[in-house]
Design an enzyme around this catalytic site. Structure first.
Site, mmCIF file in Angstrom:
data_model
loop_
_atom_site.group_PDB
_atom_site.id
_atom_site.type_symbol
_atom_site.label_atom_id
_atom_site.label_comp_id
_atom_site.label_asym_id
_atom_site.label_seq_id
_atom_site.Cartn_x
_atom_site.Cartn_y
_atom_site.Cartn_z
ATOM 1 N N GLU A 143 -0.585 -3.623 -13.383
ATOM 2 C CA GLU A 143 -1.392 -3.782 -11.965
ATOM 3 C C GLU A 143 -2.105 -2.731 -11.604
ATOM 4 O O GLU A 143 -3.141 -2.738 -10.866
ATOM 5 C CB GLU A 143 -0.524 -4.540 -11.376
ATOM 6 C CG GLU A 143 -0.909 -5.134 -10.027
ATOM 7 C CD GLU A 143 0.147 -5.687 -9.088
ATOM 8 O OE1 GLU A 143 0.215 -5.422 -8.060
ATOM 9 O OE2 GLU A 143 0.769 -6.467 -9.880
ATOM 10 N N ASP A 144 -1.020 -1.231 -11.526
ATOM 11 C CA ASP A 144 -1.706 -0.458 -10.651
ATOM 12 C C ASP A 144 -2.445 0.954 -11.395
ATOM 13 O O ASP A 144 -3.193 1.357 -10.786
ATOM 14 C CB ASP A 144 -0.405 0.336 -10.026
ATOM 15 C CG ASP A 144 -0.036 -0.473 -8.993
ATOM 16 O OD1 ASP A 144 -0.325 -1.537 -8.678
ATOM 17 O OD2 ASP A 144 1.141 -0.274 -8.576
#
Length: 183
Positions: A64-65
């Site tokens: 996600e990051d």
């Protein structure tokens, strides 16, 4: 490879992948601190008997990051761990409000492992709101986050009474910290 070595390899990968990230709080602590706290919470909740869950907790924000792929996680740590990581990964192509709604709506349908990581993640985030809130977060934004986190966690209850108690305590501290600063 024994479980301790696997966990340490995951911690090392998390440190490398998130090296340039900082938490949003005033202290700007390294993001790795969050990942270690989430992993520590699930390790304690499981009595250290679920190394795959600890590894997934360490890696839960990598896709996600920082753009790590599911395939990279699977190649280095196995398909099971990659599957858990993907279960807790938000689709960043969606608007933030939609992602937040989806977390509430989908948490009850997730695996036990994903629910535990969600619980630990929200606990860590609430602890940060209490100890070192983001300077640009208003009191209302902090209260809204606590309420949303409670809604997400309500959908994942029943997996770990100990972890749920940690979350509840963190939510109460976050509310108290906001009340202390609301004048």
């Amino acid at each position: 490879m024994n479980d301790l070595v696997r966990v340490m390899k995951a911690a090392d990968a998390a440190a490398c992948w998130h090296v340039d990230q900082r938490r949003k709080g005033a202290a700007q602590e390294p993001y790795l601190n969050h990942l270690l706290e989430v992993a520590s919470l699930v390790a304690e909740a499981t009595g250290g008997r679920e190394p795959d869950l600890v590894i997934a907790a360490l890696l839960h924000d990598a896709v996600e990051d920082v753009g790590v792929t599911e395939e990279q996680v699977a190649q280095q740590f196995g398909a099971r761990i990659a599957g858990i990581v993907m279960e807790v990964t938000d689709d960043k192509s969606l608007p933030k409000a939609e992602r937040k709604l989806r977390q509430v709506a989908s948490t009850s349908h997730k695996s036990r492992e994903a629910k535990m990581i969600k619980l630990a993640d929200k606990t860590s985030n609430l602890r940060t709101i209490s100890a070192s809130p983001a300077p640009d977060w208003s009191v209302q934004r902090r209260l809204d986050y606590v309420q949303w986190a409670r809604e997400v966690v309500a959908q994942g209850r029943g997996v770990s009474p100990w972890l749920e108690a940690q979350f509840d305590a963190a939510a109460e501290r976050a509310i108290a910290s906001v009340s202390d600063h609301a004048v």
